[in-house]
Design a protein around this motif. Structure first.
Motif, mmCIF file in Angstrom:
data_model
loop_
_atom_site.group_PDB
_atom_site.id
_atom_site.type_symbol
_atom_site.label_atom_id
_atom_site.label_comp_id
_atom_site.label_asym_id
_atom_site.label_seq_id
_atom_site.Cartn_x
_atom_site.Cartn_y
_atom_site.Cartn_z
ATOM 1 N N GLU A 56 0.756 -1.035 0.023
ATOM 2 C CA GLU A 56 0.123 0.064 -0.035
ATOM 3 C C GLU A 56 0.788 1.441 -0.060
ATOM 4 O OE1 GLU A 56 -2.740 0.862 3.444
ATOM 5 O OE2 GLU A 56 -4.075 -0.002 1.992
ATOM 6 N N GLY A 57 2.249 1.126 0.795
ATOM 7 C CA GLY A 57 2.828 2.265 1.043
ATOM 8 C C GLY A 57 3.506 2.616 -0.621
ATOM 9 N N LEU A 58 3.855 1.716 -1.296
ATOM 10 C CA LEU A 58 4.475 1.966 -2.452
ATOM 11 C C LEU A 58 3.367 2.210 -3.713
ATOM 12 C CD1 LEU A 58 6.876 -1.053 -2.659
ATOM 13 C CD2 LEU A 58 7.442 1.362 -2.641
ATOM 14 N N GLU A 59 2.137 1.509 -3.750
ATOM 15 C CA GLU A 59 1.042 1.791 -4.622
ATOM 16 C C GLU A 59 0.655 3.296 -4.594
ATOM 17 O OE1 GLU A 59 -1.993 -1.073 -4.264
ATOM 18 O OE2 GLU A 59 -0.353 -2.660 -5.396
ATOM 19 N N ASP A 60 0.200 3.796 -3.102
ATOM 20 C CA ASP A 60 -0.236 5.113 -2.925
ATOM 21 C C ASP A 60 1.029 6.056 -2.918
ATOM 22 O OD1 ASP A 60 -2.550 3.534 -2.619
ATOM 23 O OD2 ASP A 60 -2.523 3.793 -0.295
ATOM 24 N N ASP A 61 2.088 5.872 -3.209
ATOM 25 C CA ASP A 61 3.333 6.785 -3.112
ATOM 26 C C ASP A 61 3.138 7.438 -1.921
ATOM 27 O OD1 ASP A 61 5.652 7.716 -4.109
ATOM 28 O OD2 ASP A 61 4.696 9.287 -5.181
ATOM 29 N N SER A 62 3.063 6.841 -0.933
ATOM 30 C CA SER A 62 2.741 7.424 0.454
ATOM 31 C C SER A 62 4.070 8.154 0.881
ATOM 32 C CB SER A 62 2.216 6.546 1.378
ATOM 33 O OG SER A 62 3.327 5.636 1.992
ATOM 34 N N TRP A 64 5.621 6.831 3.103
ATOM 35 C CA TRP A 64 6.672 5.909 3.507
ATOM 36 C C TRP A 64 7.505 5.246 2.289
ATOM 37 C CZ3 TRP A 64 7.606 4.648 8.211
ATOM 38 C CH2 TRP A 64 6.604 4.958 9.379
ATOM 39 N N ALA A 65 6.942 5.794 1.010
ATOM 40 C CA ALA A 65 7.532 4.944 -0.171
ATOM 41 C C ALA A 65 9.070 5.256 -0.359
ATOM 42 C CB ALA A 65 6.587 5.568 -1.597
ATOM 43 N N GLU A 66 9.261 6.292 0.009
ATOM 44 C CA GLU A 66 10.942 6.550 -0.022
ATOM 45 C C GLU A 66 11.779 5.485 0.854
ATOM 46 O OE1 GLU A 66 13.956 10.129 0.769
ATOM 47 O OE2 GLU A 66 12.068 10.813 -0.196
ATOM 48 N N VAL A 67 11.288 5.492 2.051
ATOM 49 C CA VAL A 67 12.212 4.691 3.061
ATOM 50 C C VAL A 67 11.642 3.087 2.567
ATOM 51 C CG1 VAL A 67 10.169 4.436 4.654
ATOM 52 C CG2 VAL A 67 12.750 4.375 5.584
ATOM 53 N N ILE A 68 10.880 2.834 2.150
ATOM 54 C CA ILE A 68 10.303 1.230 1.630
ATOM 55 C C ILE A 68 11.371 0.982 0.628
ATOM 56 C CG2 ILE A 68 8.730 -0.183 0.612
ATOM 57 C CD1 ILE A 68 6.559 1.219 2.197
ATOM 58 N N ASP A 69 11.452 2.006 -0.558
ATOM 59 C CA ASP A 69 12.431 1.770 -1.432
ATOM 60 C C ASP A 69 13.900 1.678 -0.991
ATOM 61 O OD1 ASP A 69 10.613 1.876 -3.395
ATOM 62 O OD2 ASP A 69 10.748 3.909 -3.873
ATOM 63 N N GLU A 70 14.104 2.277 0.188
ATOM 64 C CA GLU A 70 15.557 2.353 0.778
ATOM 65 C C GLU A 70 15.822 0.893 1.223
ATOM 66 O OE1 GLU A 70 18.067 4.386 4.482
ATOM 67 O OE2 GLU A 70 16.304 5.127 4.059
ATOM 68 N N LEU A 71 14.776 0.407 1.850
ATOM 69 C CA LEU A 71 14.727 -0.926 2.528
ATOM 70 C C LEU A 71 14.892 -2.085 1.513
ATOM 71 C CD1 LEU A 71 14.817 -3.170 4.750
ATOM 72 C CD2 LEU A 71 12.167 -2.715 4.524
ATOM 73 N N ASP A 72 14.253 -1.796 0.217
ATOM 74 C CA ASP A 72 14.270 -2.704 -0.882
ATOM 75 C C ASP A 72 15.678 -2.653 -1.477
ATOM 76 O OD1 ASP A 72 13.592 -4.287 -3.005
ATOM 77 O OD2 ASP A 72 12.812 -2.684 -4.195
ATOM 78 N N ALA A 73 16.117 -1.488 -1.711
ATOM 79 C CA ALA A 73 17.637 -1.554 -2.000
ATOM 80 C C ALA A 73 18.437 -2.092 -1.078
ATOM 81 C CB ALA A 73 17.928 0.086 -2.232
ATOM 82 N N LEU A 74 18.364 -2.024 -0.007
ATOM 83 C CA LEU A 74 19.234 -2.654 1.216
ATOM 84 C C LEU A 74 19.019 -4.204 0.992
ATOM 85 C CD1 LEU A 74 19.088 -0.732 4.325
ATOM 86 C CD2 LEU A 74 20.806 -1.047 2.916
ATOM 87 N N MET A 75 17.949 -4.574 0.660
ATOM 88 C CA MET A 75 17.498 -6.085 0.590
ATOM 89 C C MET A 75 18.193 -6.736 -0.698
ATOM 90 S SD MET A 75 16.095 -6.638 3.742
ATOM 91 C CE MET A 75 15.517 -8.358 3.220
#
Length: 77
Positions: A56-62, A64-75
């Motif tokens: 939801e955070g990514l789809e809504d570009d909320s 939270w999206a930027e930090v979710i992307d940061e976690l994704d990059a770390l993973m």
């Protein structure tokens, strides 16, 4: 309205996970690297609620999206 700045620590808190630097580092080390064909929110280690929050955070570009992307990059490393 939540106007606080989100970071990895606050994201982990929101996901109900330990949010200190060592715990985040351990989590990333344990679950990385995430295969390129699996979206972060679809990874098998999330609960249904955690997965939904991330999606939801990514789809809504909320906020939270930027930090979710940061976690994704770390993973991915």
């Amino acid at each position: 309205m939540d106007t606080s700045k989100h970071n990895l620590s606050t994201l982990f808190e929101q996901l109900g996970l330990a949010s200190d630097a060592k715990s985040i580092e351990t989590f990333v080390a344990r679950h990385s690297p995430l295969p390129p064909d699996i979206a972060l929110q679809d990874a098998p280690f999330w609960s249904e609620a955690q997965s939904h929050f991330l999606e939801e955070g990514l789809e809504d570009d909320s906020d939270w999206a930027e930090v979710i992307d940061e976690l994704d990059a770390l993973m991915r490393h």
